[in-house]
Design a protein around this motif. Structure first.
Motif, PDB file in Angstrom:
ATOM      1  N   SER A 259       1.002  -1.218  -0.041  1.00 36.08           N
ATOM      2  CA  SER A 259       0.155  -0.006  -0.131  1.00 36.08           C
ATOM      3  C   SER A 259       0.733   1.372  -0.012  1.00 36.08           C
ATOM      4  CB  SER A 259      -0.971  -0.247   1.445  1.00 36.08           C
ATOM      5  OG  SER A 259      -1.842  -1.148   1.231  1.00 36.08           O
ATOM      6  N   TYR A 260       2.172   1.259   0.091  1.00 36.61           N
ATOM      7  CA  TYR A 260       3.027   2.216   0.233  1.00 36.61           C
ATOM      8  C   TYR A 260       2.985   3.241  -0.844  1.00 36.61           C
ATOM      9  CZ  TYR A 260       6.661   4.764   2.714  1.00 36.61           C
ATOM     10  OH  TYR A 260       7.645   5.414   3.559  1.00 36.61           O
ATOM     11  N   HIS A 261       2.606   2.581  -2.109  1.00 37.06           N
ATOM     12  CA  HIS A 261       2.607   3.587  -3.483  1.00 37.06           C
ATOM     13  C   HIS A 261       1.406   4.556  -3.444  1.00 37.06           C
ATOM     14  CE1 HIS A 261       0.554  -0.062  -4.341  1.00 37.06           C
ATOM     15  NE2 HIS A 261      -0.048   0.516  -5.367  1.00 37.06           N
ATOM     16  N   LEU A 262       0.490   4.255  -2.402  1.00 36.86           N
ATOM     17  CA  LEU A 262      -0.976   4.992  -2.813  1.00 36.86           C
ATOM     18  C   LEU A 262      -0.947   6.301  -2.179  1.00 36.86           C
ATOM     19  CD1 LEU A 262      -3.242   1.910  -1.537  1.00 36.86           C
ATOM     20  CD2 LEU A 262      -2.528   2.218  -3.795  1.00 36.86           C
ATOM     21  N   LYS A 263      -1.769   6.884  -2.960  1.00 34.47           N
ATOM     22  CA  LYS A 263      -2.297   8.175  -2.653  1.00 34.47           C
ATOM     23  C   LYS A 263      -3.777   8.402  -2.138  1.00 34.47           C
ATOM     24  CE  LYS A 263       1.905   9.727  -4.332  1.00 34.47           C
ATOM     25  NZ  LYS A 263       2.979  10.168  -3.797  1.00 34.47           N
ATOM     26  N   LEU A 264      -3.339   8.629  -0.929  1.00 35.68           N
ATOM     27  CA  LEU A 264      -5.087   8.614  -0.277  1.00 35.68           C
ATOM     28  C   LEU A 264      -5.319   9.753   0.347  1.00 35.68           C
ATOM     29  CD1 LEU A 264      -4.462   4.795   1.353  1.00 35.68           C
ATOM     30  CD2 LEU A 264      -5.905   5.485  -0.515  1.00 35.68           C
ATOM     31  N   ALA A 265      -6.323  10.167   0.301  1.00 33.63           N
ATOM     32  CA  ALA A 265      -7.071  11.592   0.926  1.00 33.63           C
ATOM     33  C   ALA A 265      -6.941  11.229   2.613  1.00 33.63           C
ATOM     34  CB  ALA A 265      -8.342  11.854   0.506  1.00 33.63           C
ATOM     35  N   ARG A 266      -6.462  12.066   3.267  1.00 36.58           N
ATOM     36  CA  ARG A 266      -6.508  12.039   4.844  1.00 36.58           C
ATOM     37  C   ARG A 266      -7.386  12.808   5.619  1.00 36.58           C
ATOM     38  NH1 ARG A 266      -1.522   8.513   5.438  1.00 36.58           N
ATOM     39  NH2 ARG A 266      -0.943   8.215   3.449  1.00 36.58           N
ATOM     40  N   PHE A 267      -7.796  12.222   6.852  1.00 37.06           N
ATOM     41  CA  PHE A 267      -8.427  13.019   7.797  1.00 37.06           C
ATOM     42  C   PHE A 267      -7.500  14.271   8.104  1.00 37.06           C
ATOM     43  CE2 PHE A 267     -11.208   9.272   8.724  1.00 37.06           C
ATOM     44  CZ  PHE A 267     -12.582   9.923   8.292  1.00 37.06           C
ATOM     45  N   PRO A 268      -7.965  15.529   8.778  1.00 42.34           N
ATOM     46  CA  PRO A 268      -7.356  16.664   9.242  1.00 42.34           C
ATOM     47  C   PRO A 268      -6.024  16.006  10.120  1.00 42.34           C
ATOM     48  CG  PRO A 268      -9.446  17.075   9.577  1.00 42.34           C
ATOM     49  CD  PRO A 268      -9.589  15.486   9.060  1.00 42.34           C
ATOM     50  N   ASP A 269      -6.081  15.015  10.687  1.00 48.90           N
ATOM     51  CA  ASP A 269      -4.691  14.591  11.280  1.00 48.90           C
ATOM     52  C   ASP A 269      -3.529  14.195  10.185  1.00 48.90           C
ATOM     53  OD1 ASP A 269      -5.115  12.094  10.238  1.00 48.90           O
ATOM     54  OD2 ASP A 269      -5.867  11.095  12.190  1.00 48.90           O
TER      55      ASP A 269
END
Length: 240
Positions: free
Chosen positions: A175-185
């Motif tokens: 999963s290290y290559h994934l670009k994922l939207a994050r919560f404010p943290d």
């Protein structure tokens, strides 16, 4: 051996020869012969309701939620155990995993661990922890979902490759290559991003690249979700 090789064409011939060479060298060195290129002996029963245990760190807030949708859509029972702040060592050197396996009696396991190991350089000791987790799992079919990037850690010192090497490429989802939207943290993927993350994991699990024959249809809706067990960062478990 030469006659056999001539009877097989192209890439297949090379693959067979490579496998035979590995076996031959293992015999010469007195090593135990691996089942080269073979699927695991224990396979989940296809078209049978599975008891799925999902355990790991805080990434399960989103990952467990989406796997819950998959379980519901495919007639499976799911049990998620989230331990906030846990690492591979947390699960390897406490009795938590053994206790869960005895309590749930799963036919398939999803491991989501490694994010909290990023940044540490004691690779050999964490490799021992991964091996201990695999020892406890025994022959239960499983998939290991690897860690995602953390903004405060610029480069993984080798945790991802270490887990992959211990688990095997056919049971490890990188999963290290994934670009994922994050919560404010800035750490945890949003629920929507986690859903896409798990969709990618399951698509790979449905492919021949995965070690086990276990097909999941994609859910068309979400269902209510509640963790089977939840442990805070202060939780220590019972040491072995």
């Amino acid at each position: 051996m030469m006659v056999m090789a001539l009877a097989i064409q192209g890439a297949m011939a090379q693959e067979v020869l490579d496998s035979l060479e590995i076996i031959y060298n293992q015999i010469l060195n007195g090593e135990e012969v691996d089942n080269v290129g073979q699927k695991p002996d224990v396979q989940p029963e296809e078209d049978v309701s599975q008891r799925i245990l999902v355990f790991g760190d805080s990434m399960l807030d989103g990952v467990g939620r989406r796997f819950n949708d998959y379980a519901s859509a495919n007639g499976h029972t799911i049990f998620t155990s989230i331990w906030y702040g846990s690492t591979t060592k947390s699960w390897a050197y406490t009795t938590e995993l053994e206790r869960l396996l005895h309590k749930v009696n799963p036919t398939f396991v999803v491991v989501c661990l490694g994010t909290n190991d990023l940044g540490y350089r004691d690779i050999s000791s964490r490799s021992a922890a991964v091996k201990e987790i695999m020892r406890v799992l025994g022959d239960i079919p499983f998939v290991w979902i690897g860690p995602v990037t953390l903004r405060n850690i610029k480069q993984d010192p080798g945790i991802v490759n270490m887990i992959r090497e211990n688990v095997g490429v056919d049971r490890f989802y990188d999963s290290y290559h994934l670009k994922l939207a994050r919560f404010p943290d800035g750490i945890h993927p949003t629920f929507e991003a986690s859903a896409r993350w798990v969709d990618g994991v399951v698509t790979w699990m449905n492919s021949p690249e995965f070690a086990y024959r276990l097909h999941f249809n994609r859910p068309t809706s979400s269902v209510p979700f509640k963790n089977y067990e939840t442990h805070s960062t202060r939780y220590k478990g019972t040491q072995k």
